[in-house]
Design a protein around this motif. Structure first.
Motif, PDB file in Angstrom:
ATOM      1  N   GLU A   2      -8.043   1.300   4.874  1.00  0.00           N
ATOM      2  CA  GLU A   2      -6.913   1.912   5.738  1.00  0.00           C
ATOM      3  C   GLU A   2      -6.340   0.673   6.739  1.00  0.00           C
ATOM      4  O   GLU A   2      -7.308  -0.195   7.479  1.00  0.00           O
ATOM      5  CB  GLU A   2      -7.475   2.990   6.690  1.00  0.00           C
ATOM      6  CG  GLU A   2      -6.573   3.709   7.496  1.00  0.00           C
ATOM      7  CD  GLU A   2      -6.982   4.948   8.286  1.00  0.00           C
ATOM      8  OE1 GLU A   2      -7.177   4.793   9.308  1.00  0.00           O
ATOM      9  OE2 GLU A   2      -7.236   5.909   7.422  1.00  0.00           O
ATOM     10  N   ARG A   3      -4.966   0.549   6.731  1.00  0.00           N
ATOM     11  CA  ARG A   3      -4.328  -0.338   7.682  1.00  0.00           C
ATOM     12  C   ARG A   3      -3.263   0.465   8.657  1.00  0.00           C
ATOM     13  O   ARG A   3      -2.808   1.148   8.316  1.00  0.00           O
ATOM     14  CB  ARG A   3      -3.950  -1.531   6.907  1.00  0.00           C
ATOM     15  CG  ARG A   3      -4.879  -2.264   6.155  1.00  0.00           C
ATOM     16  CD  ARG A   3      -5.783  -3.424   7.194  1.00  0.00           C
ATOM     17  NE  ARG A   3      -6.539  -4.043   6.410  1.00  0.00           N
ATOM     18  CZ  ARG A   3      -7.792  -3.756   6.069  1.00  0.00           C
ATOM     19  NH1 ARG A   3      -8.320  -2.703   6.275  1.00  0.00           N
ATOM     20  NH2 ARG A   3      -8.555  -4.703   5.459  1.00  0.00           N
ATOM     21  N   ARG A   4      -3.360  -0.161   9.717  1.00  0.00           N
ATOM     22  CA  ARG A   4      -2.281   0.277  10.573  1.00  0.00           C
ATOM     23  C   ARG A   4      -1.056  -0.833  10.553  1.00  0.00           C
ATOM     24  O   ARG A   4      -1.057  -1.757  10.281  1.00  0.00           O
ATOM     25  CB  ARG A   4      -2.645   0.246  12.197  1.00  0.00           C
ATOM     26  CG  ARG A   4      -3.881   1.028  12.485  1.00  0.00           C
ATOM     27  CD  ARG A   4      -4.289   0.957  13.999  1.00  0.00           C
ATOM     28  NE  ARG A   4      -3.144   1.803  14.762  1.00  0.00           N
ATOM     29  CZ  ARG A   4      -3.159   3.239  14.782  1.00  0.00           C
ATOM     30  NH1 ARG A   4      -4.242   3.898  14.226  1.00  0.00           N
ATOM     31  NH2 ARG A   4      -2.287   3.575  15.535  1.00  0.00           N
ATOM     32  N   LEU A   5       0.200   0.132  10.679  1.00  0.00           N
ATOM     33  CA  LEU A   5       1.426  -0.651  10.339  1.00  0.00           C
ATOM     34  C   LEU A   5       2.298  -0.740  11.723  1.00  0.00           C
ATOM     35  O   LEU A   5       2.226   0.175  12.617  1.00  0.00           O
ATOM     36  CB  LEU A   5       2.377   0.094   9.368  1.00  0.00           C
ATOM     37  CG  LEU A   5       1.698   0.465   8.189  1.00  0.00           C
ATOM     38  CD1 LEU A   5       2.953   1.254   7.159  1.00  0.00           C
ATOM     39  CD2 LEU A   5       1.599  -0.717   7.067  1.00  0.00           C
ATOM     40  N   HIS A   6       2.755  -1.926  11.853  1.00  0.00           N
ATOM     41  CA  HIS A   6       3.435  -2.260  13.259  1.00  0.00           C
ATOM     42  C   HIS A   6       4.946  -2.427  12.861  1.00  0.00           C
ATOM     43  O   HIS A   6       5.841  -2.514  14.274  1.00  0.00           O
ATOM     44  CB  HIS A   6       2.954  -3.372  13.823  1.00  0.00           C
ATOM     45  CG  HIS A   6       1.179  -3.249  14.139  1.00  0.00           C
ATOM     46  ND1 HIS A   6       0.841  -2.135  14.978  1.00  0.00           N
ATOM     47  CD2 HIS A   6       0.229  -3.590  13.407  1.00  0.00           C
ATOM     48  CE1 HIS A   6      -0.414  -2.331  15.069  1.00  0.00           C
ATOM     49  NE2 HIS A   6      -0.890  -3.281  14.062  1.00  0.00           N
ATOM     50  N   LYS A   7       5.430  -2.539  11.637  1.00  0.00           N
ATOM     51  CA  LYS A   7       6.700  -2.681  11.491  1.00  0.00           C
ATOM     52  C   LYS A   7       7.288  -2.195  10.261  1.00  0.00           C
ATOM     53  O   LYS A   7       6.392  -1.681   9.234  1.00  0.00           O
ATOM     54  CB  LYS A   7       7.110  -4.333  11.443  1.00  0.00           C
ATOM     55  CG  LYS A   7       6.416  -5.126  10.655  1.00  0.00           C
ATOM     56  CD  LYS A   7       6.751  -6.516  10.982  1.00  0.00           C
ATOM     57  CE  LYS A   7       6.075  -7.372   9.638  1.00  0.00           C
ATOM     58  NZ  LYS A   7       6.294  -8.817   9.965  1.00  0.00           N
ATOM     59  N   GLY A   8       8.750  -2.211   9.872  1.00  0.00           N
ATOM     60  CA  GLY A   8       9.187  -1.527   8.670  1.00  0.00           C
ATOM     61  C   GLY A   8       9.196  -0.084   8.574  1.00  0.00           C
ATOM     62  O   GLY A   8       8.546   0.680   9.488  1.00  0.00           O
TER      63      GLY A   8
END
Length: 453
Positions: free
Chosen positions: A21-27
């Protein structure tokens, strides 16, 4: 709502063994409903920035095209570098990067350089020269000729190509469409090569299903965006694209490979590909309200669109009919289908391996086989002193008189008479009997060869 849409986003990839699991900061999420709208709001600022610098840009989603004009390599390099710097700065401000692998340049078109003066090697005689921008920039190699050099912010040069692909259309130097035609041919061929295993002569996908695939896949693929590039074709190129539809049409009707393309188009009830292209171009202009003139027809933004479409359809069919009447090929098919417009209305005609041979004259007939040295002579074995053509076998040959008698009885029970011409065989009330007769005759010929083998 928008704030919650953009915050606390994460992506998860799971397997039988692990979960990441990874957190998204853009897009924006791929395939999201609001994603395109948010991108348009963001990208509009780039287009406005280019416009303020008197640049000319076109954008579809994240595919950007910038047009640069110049009369020399130096002018193209100066203007091109300026616009590239603007785009790279904007991308950097937004936390994005220009993709080097997807960024290309191409010299499209030019009327040539302004007249100049040049000396001979000895310097004694001056001559007037008028070069071409594309000629001097495209022919790379000896003599220092090279395309413009335009660099990205990391110092790498934007790669040059003789052909670039934009939104599915291959544009070549000087706006020629040869590469796009080759691309369409390869793509269409791959499609029907896969289908070939399901289109055997006497079994497989039926005519109606192949026709749906032809219209819904092949035509849409080959003539994709035709309204944008069709007018760039030369007359020779427009005629040559008919070869693209030859293999699909043969698969559709199970016809012999020696059958002419003109005959394949008619028995399958499909427009010649160049005329289909022309019709799509006009329909595109009508849909967009773009003015044009065709003979006595003048279309403007205020013209009646449904009526204009009907006129264009009539003109396309008239052109096909004239071509059909004047071709030196498909003599047998012309006797069955003297009118191409009427053929398009005959929805009951669905050619197969047997009927296609009679409809075209290209099949298991000695007159046809002898032309290709596959039979020692063209004469029919019925001793009538005539060639074994499809018309002779169908209408006259005594070897198949019993089959004709059976078909005649079936017709008479329905109050119908024996067809006196080939064109009468393809009427709606007689075509089923025509199919049966073609199948029985050719099956008897096959069985006879098997017994003699």
């Amino acid at each position: 709502m928008i704030d919650s849409y953009l915050k606390d986003r994460k992506v998860t990839v799971s397997s039988d063994y692990e979960r990441v699991e990874r957190r998204l900061h853009k897009g924006c999420p791929q395939g999201s409903i609001l994603g395109p709208a948010f991108w348009n709001l963001c990208a509009d600022d780039l287009l406005q920035t280019i416009a303020r610098e008197e640049g000319k840009a076109f954008m579809y989603a994240d595919d950007l095209v910038i047009l640069i004009e110049g009369e020399s390599r130096g002018e193209l390099e100066k203007s091109g570098q300026h616009m590239t710097d603007i785009v790279c700065r904007w991308m950097d401000q937004q936390g994005m990067r220009v993709s080097k692998s997807k960024t290309e340049q191409i010299v499209l078109k030019s009327g040539g350089n302004k007249p100049g003066r040049a000396k001979t090697k000895r310097g004694k005689r001056r001559v007037t020269t008028k070069g071409s921008v594309t000629g001097s920039l495209v022919n790379t190699g000896a003599g220092g000729k090279r395309p413009p050099t335009i660099k990205l912010t990391d110092g790498s040069s934007i790669k040059y190509g003789d052909t670039v692909k934009y939104l599915g259309v291959n544009l070549s130097t000087k706006l020629t469409m040869n590469k796009h035609i080759e691309y369409m041919n390869a793509k269409g061929s791959r499609l029907f090569d896969r289908l070939a295993v399901l289109c055997r002569s006497t079994w497989g996908v039926p005519f109606g299903c192949i026709k749906i695939l032809y219209k819904g896949v092949f035509i849409l693929t080959v003539l994709y965006a035709a309204g944008a590039w069709g007018h760039l074709l030369s007359n020779t190129q427009a005629e040559s694209i008919q070869s693209l539809q030859r293999q699909p049409l043969m698969k559709m009707c199970r016809g012999y490979s020696t059958t002419s393309t003109a005959a394949l188009q008619v028995i399958n009830g499909e427009l010649p590909l160049d005329l289909h292209l022309k019709e799509k171009m006009f329909l595109y202009k009508i849909r967009k309200g773009l003015p044009f003139t065709v003979e006595e027809m003048v279309f403007t933004e205020t013209s009646n669109k449904p009526k204009s479409k009907r006129i264009i359809r009539t003109k396309i069919l008239d052109e096909w009919q004239q071509r059909w009447l004047t071709t030196s090929e498909a003599g047998t098919t012309k006797k069955f289908f003297p009118s191409v417009a009427e053929r398009l209305d005959m929805s009951w005609i669905k050619p197969n391996h047997y009927t296609a041979q009679f409809l075209t004259g290209h099949g298991d007939f000695k007159e046809n086989l002898n032309r290709f040295r596959l039979a020692p002579d063209p004469w029919c074995e019925c001793a009538a002193g005539t060639g074994e053509s499809s018309e002779h076998v169908l209408m006259e040959c005594s070897l198949y008189e019993d089959i004709r008698e059976d078909i005649l009885q079936e017709l008479q029970t329905k109050g119908q008479s024996w067809p006196r011409s080939l064109a009468q065989w393809i009427r709606e009330d007689t075509y089923r009997h025509f199919e049966e007769m073609c199948r029985r005759i050719l099956r008897r010929k096959e069985e006879g060869r098997a017994q003699n083998a």
